[in-house]
Design an enzyme around this catalytic site. Structure first.
Site, PDB file in Angstrom:
ATOM      1  N   ASP A  31       0.843  -1.193   0.000  1.00 27.36           N
ATOM      2  CA  ASP A  31       0.000   0.000   0.000  1.00 27.36           C
ATOM      3  C   ASP A  31       0.878   1.243   0.000  1.00 27.36           C
ATOM      4  OD1 ASP A  31      -2.268   1.805   0.388  1.00 27.36           O
ATOM      5  OD2 ASP A  31      -3.336   0.059   1.172  1.00 27.36           O
ATOM      6  N   LYS A  38      -4.919   5.026   7.301  1.00 29.94           N
ATOM      7  CA  LYS A  38      -5.328   3.729   6.754  1.00 29.94           C
ATOM      8  C   LYS A  38      -4.797   2.563   7.577  1.00 29.94           C
ATOM      9  CE  LYS A  38      -3.990   4.197   2.422  1.00 29.94           C
ATOM     10  NZ  LYS A  38      -3.819   3.850   0.986  1.00 29.94           N
ATOM     11  N   GLY A  76      -5.163  -2.099  -5.056  1.00 31.59           N
ATOM     12  CA  GLY A  76      -4.522  -0.794  -4.980  1.00 31.59           C
ATOM     13  C   GLY A  76      -4.771   0.038  -6.220  1.00 31.59           C
ATOM     14  N   TYR A 139     -10.269   8.044 -13.916  1.00 27.61           N
ATOM     15  CA  TYR A 139     -10.303   6.790 -13.164  1.00 27.61           C
ATOM     16  C   TYR A 139     -10.957   5.697 -14.002  1.00 27.61           C
ATOM     17  CZ  TYR A 139     -12.065   3.308  -9.887  1.00 27.61           C
ATOM     18  OH  TYR A 139     -12.381   2.127  -9.267  1.00 27.61           O
ATOM     19  N   LYS A 176     -11.682   7.348   3.343  1.00 25.79           N
ATOM     20  CA  LYS A 176     -11.905   7.787   1.963  1.00 25.79           C
ATOM     21  C   LYS A 176     -12.499   9.183   1.861  1.00 25.79           C
ATOM     22  CE  LYS A 176     -13.190   4.926  -1.164  1.00 25.79           C
ATOM     23  NZ  LYS A 176     -13.977   3.957  -1.973  1.00 25.79           N
ATOM     24  N   GLY A 201     -34.161  15.844  -8.046  1.00 23.42           N
ATOM     25  CA  GLY A 201     -34.278  14.988  -9.220  1.00 23.42           C
ATOM     26  C   GLY A 201     -33.312  15.358 -10.335  1.00 23.42           C
ATOM     27  N   TYR A 285     -22.833  12.265 -14.118  1.00 32.31           N
ATOM     28  CA  TYR A 285     -23.359  11.567 -12.941  1.00 32.31           C
ATOM     29  C   TYR A 285     -24.173  10.358 -13.374  1.00 32.31           C
ATOM     30  CZ  TYR A 285     -25.659  11.024  -8.387  1.00 32.31           C
ATOM     31  OH  TYR A 285     -26.120  10.550  -7.182  1.00 32.31           O
TER      32      TYR A 285
END
EC number: 5.1.3.20
Length: 325
Positions: A31, A38, A76, A139, A176, A201, A285
């Site tokens: 890590d 952590k 990881g 990501y 996190k 909404g 989103y």
């Protein structure tokens, strides 16, 4: 020895605990502990050794032999969906995983790695096929590109499995921050103000009715360990419950748990406030996710998954137990 990368993180530390529950302690945790908080995720775990991520990567890139390794659980990664430093994300998520794949396959070591449901972008179909993949951030792109890299490989003789995690929640995610699950944030909000905040909404969904496939981390660990037990299974698989539930469902499950705590619990807690949908999230989103679980079921995994009505109270009970320590 079993290697768990990201072993001090959310899912990795839960895998370590799952291995410990089987009596397995010959574990190397890899890590990046620049965020030293952590380490608390491993305070009640038994492991053999720890290695810094950069040291581990340097060793596998030079082909160093680390002894007899039964399997690698690769959790990881930079998991922030708001990180736009592409060079950093690609180095940590893509290049690192490519090097680990080469190291494992050369030695015929099983590799079970974390992919992500974010590769599907806005959906609406969440099935393990290129036609449904449209990542929307760095990501997601890094995870998508490695999945493509794996698909292009020929002649791999050892187990390699990618798990596309959907919305995972549960113990050991507190480090996190903003990237922790909504269940974690709802717990904090109810403790602080007695009210939960949800988005109004969007994309045709009513207030709080945006829907995700929420999966408890215990179920994620169970699948990882089932794969460890079944090295004949390889491929890229979705890992959700196969059932989308609304943010309102999660909020109601949390509120119900608080109200059941008695005098000092949730008598005054239980409101939901709907806040404006942020401009910066529009078009980025996921208002709906639901894993197509057909591939994993066809591979032989037949255990049921927790719904939020079961998983959220179990998680909040764990959080409450940590507060009392």
């Amino acid at each position: 020895m079993i290697i768990v990368t990201g072993g001090a993180g959310f899912i990795g530390s839960n895998i370590v605990q799952g291995l410990n529950d089987r009596g397995i302690t010959d574990i190397l945790v890899v890590d990046d502990l620049r965020d030293g908080r952590k380490c608390l995720n491993l305070a009640d775990a038994d492991i053999r050794d720890y290695m810094d991520m950069d040291d581990f990567l340097a060793r596998i890139q030079t082909g160093e032999d680390l002894g007899r390794v039964e399997a690698v659980f690769h959790e990881g990664a930079c998991s922030s969906t708001t990180e736009w430093d592409g060079r950093f994300v690609m180095r940590v998520n893509y290049e690192y995983t490519k090097a680990l794949l080469a190291w494992c396959t050369q030695r015929k070591i099983p590799l079970i790695y974390a992919s992500s449901a974010s590769v599907y972008g806005m959906g609406p179909t969440f099935r393990e096929a290129r036609e449904f993949e449209q990542p929307l951030n760095m990501y997601a792109y890094s995870k998508f590109l490695f999945d493509c890299h794996l698909r292009a490989q020929q002649g791999i003789e050892s187990q390699v499995v990618g798990l596309r995690y959907f919305n995972v929640y549960g113990p050991r995610e507190q480090h996190k921050g903003s990237m922790a699950s909504v269940a974690y944030h709802f717990n904090n909000q109810l403790n602080e103000s007695g009210r939960v905040r949800l988005f109004e909404g969007s994309d045709g969904y009513g207030p709080g009715e945006q829907r995700r496939d929420f999966i408890h981390v215990d179920d994620v660990v169970a699948v990882n360990l089932w794969l460890f037990d079944n090295p004949q299974v390889s491929g890229i698989y979705n890992l959700g419950t196969g059932r989308a539930q609304s943010f309102n469902d999660v909020a109601r499950a949390a509120i119900k748990w608080f109200r059941a705590q008695g005098e000092d619990g949730g008598r005054e807690r239980g409101g939901i406030d709907y806040i404006p949908f942020p401009d910066h999230l529009k078009g980025r989103y996921q208002s709906f996710t639901e894993a197509d679980m057909g591939a994993l079921r066809a591979a032989g995994y037949d255990r049921p998954f927790m719904d939020v009505e079961t998983g959220v109270p179990a998680y909040l009970s764990w959080l409450a137990s940590q507060d009392k320590r």
